[in-house]
Design an enzyme around this catalytic site. Sequence first.
Site, PDB file in Angstrom:
ATOM      1  N   CYS A 153       2.473  23.583   5.552  1.00 36.34           N
ATOM      2  CA  CYS A 153       3.213  22.994   4.436  1.00 36.34           C
ATOM      3  C   CYS A 153       3.842  24.022   3.510  1.00 36.34           C
ATOM      4  CB  CYS A 153       2.290  22.078   3.637  1.00 36.34           C
ATOM      5  SG  CYS A 153       1.754  20.615   4.554  1.00 36.34           S
ATOM      6  N   LYS A 194       0.832  -1.202   0.000  1.00 29.45           N
ATOM      7  CA  LYS A 194       0.000   0.000   0.000  1.00 29.45           C
ATOM      8  C   LYS A 194       0.866   1.252   0.000  1.00 29.45           C
ATOM      9  CE  LYS A 194      -3.897   2.050   2.502  1.00 29.45           C
ATOM     10  NZ  LYS A 194      -4.820   1.873   3.662  1.00 29.45           N
ATOM     11  N   PHE A 195       1.915   1.223   0.787  1.00 28.92           N
ATOM     12  CA  PHE A 195       2.860   2.344   0.854  1.00 28.92           C
ATOM     13  C   PHE A 195       3.484   2.590  -0.518  1.00 28.92           C
ATOM     14  CE2 PHE A 195       6.761   4.546   1.893  1.00 28.92           C
ATOM     15  CZ  PHE A 195       6.428   5.338   2.972  1.00 28.92           C
ATOM     16  N   ASN A 196       3.846   1.525  -1.212  1.00 32.44           N
ATOM     17  CA  ASN A 196       4.447   1.639  -2.534  1.00 32.44           C
ATOM     18  C   ASN A 196       3.470   2.212  -3.554  1.00 32.44           C
ATOM     19  OD1 ASN A 196       7.219   1.030  -3.018  1.00 32.44           O
ATOM     20  ND2 ASN A 196       6.856  -1.073  -2.349  1.00 32.44           N
ATOM     21  N   ARG A 197       2.203   1.816  -3.444  1.00 29.28           N
ATOM     22  CA  ARG A 197       1.197   2.375  -4.373  1.00 29.28           C
ATOM     23  C   ARG A 197       1.069   3.877  -4.182  1.00 29.28           C
ATOM     24  NH1 ARG A 197      -1.632  -2.427  -2.986  1.00 29.28           N
ATOM     25  NH2 ARG A 197      -2.959  -1.297  -1.519  1.00 29.28           N
TER      26      ARG A 197
END
Length: 222
Positions: free
Chosen positions: A119, A54-57
């Site tokens: 940000c 999921k992190f990679n997606r």
Amino acid sequence: MASMASVVEIRNAQLAKGPATILATPENCIHQSDYADYYIRVTKSEHMTELKKKFNRMREKLMIKKRYIHLTEKMLEKHPNIGAYRPHLLTYAKRSSLLRYLSCLDPSVRRVMLYHQGCHAGRIVLRTAKDLAENNVGARVLVVCSEITVVTFCGPSKDASDSLVGQVLLGDESSAMIIGSDPDVSIERPLFQLVSATQTFIPNSAGAIAGNLHEVGLTFHL
């Protein structure tokens, strides 16, 4: 009283000839393509295989190519609690190390403090540093971003996708750099020139992203 011509001459002598230039950035650089492996490894989360996917997606959908980050593997090995999903509060001594460093600067150093900018703080600071460097010949502006992601860094949790988004998206880019005009290339290493630095709010986006400060640090909510 000085004549108008002499005032203009004095003012022109104070101005730099060239544009503001970034002269230094943090040394620890991680390519975004390697960040998933790095993050899962340093947080001791190799067993969370589905979460890594999921992190990679998330990572692949971003336009980020690389990130500069203050935290190194050596730091995390020395303070493993930082990599936990809900880390213990850092001691006051550790959290105040930046303040101690700034207090060691020469008393004649002019300081500008900017707080609670979120940000877009980096762009505000760069714009301010650009104006200072270009309007004061020979000036060197040390930019130190106190919104370092140590306060948001934590290990993953399958029940906290919001936190995972923050981990994959945020880094310590431009957390420390030197801005100046007319660099002396014999002793300085100019990286690139600053043409403009701005920030823009997206209309009707209030509340889309929230950050709450708790004992464990800053947590994200989408």
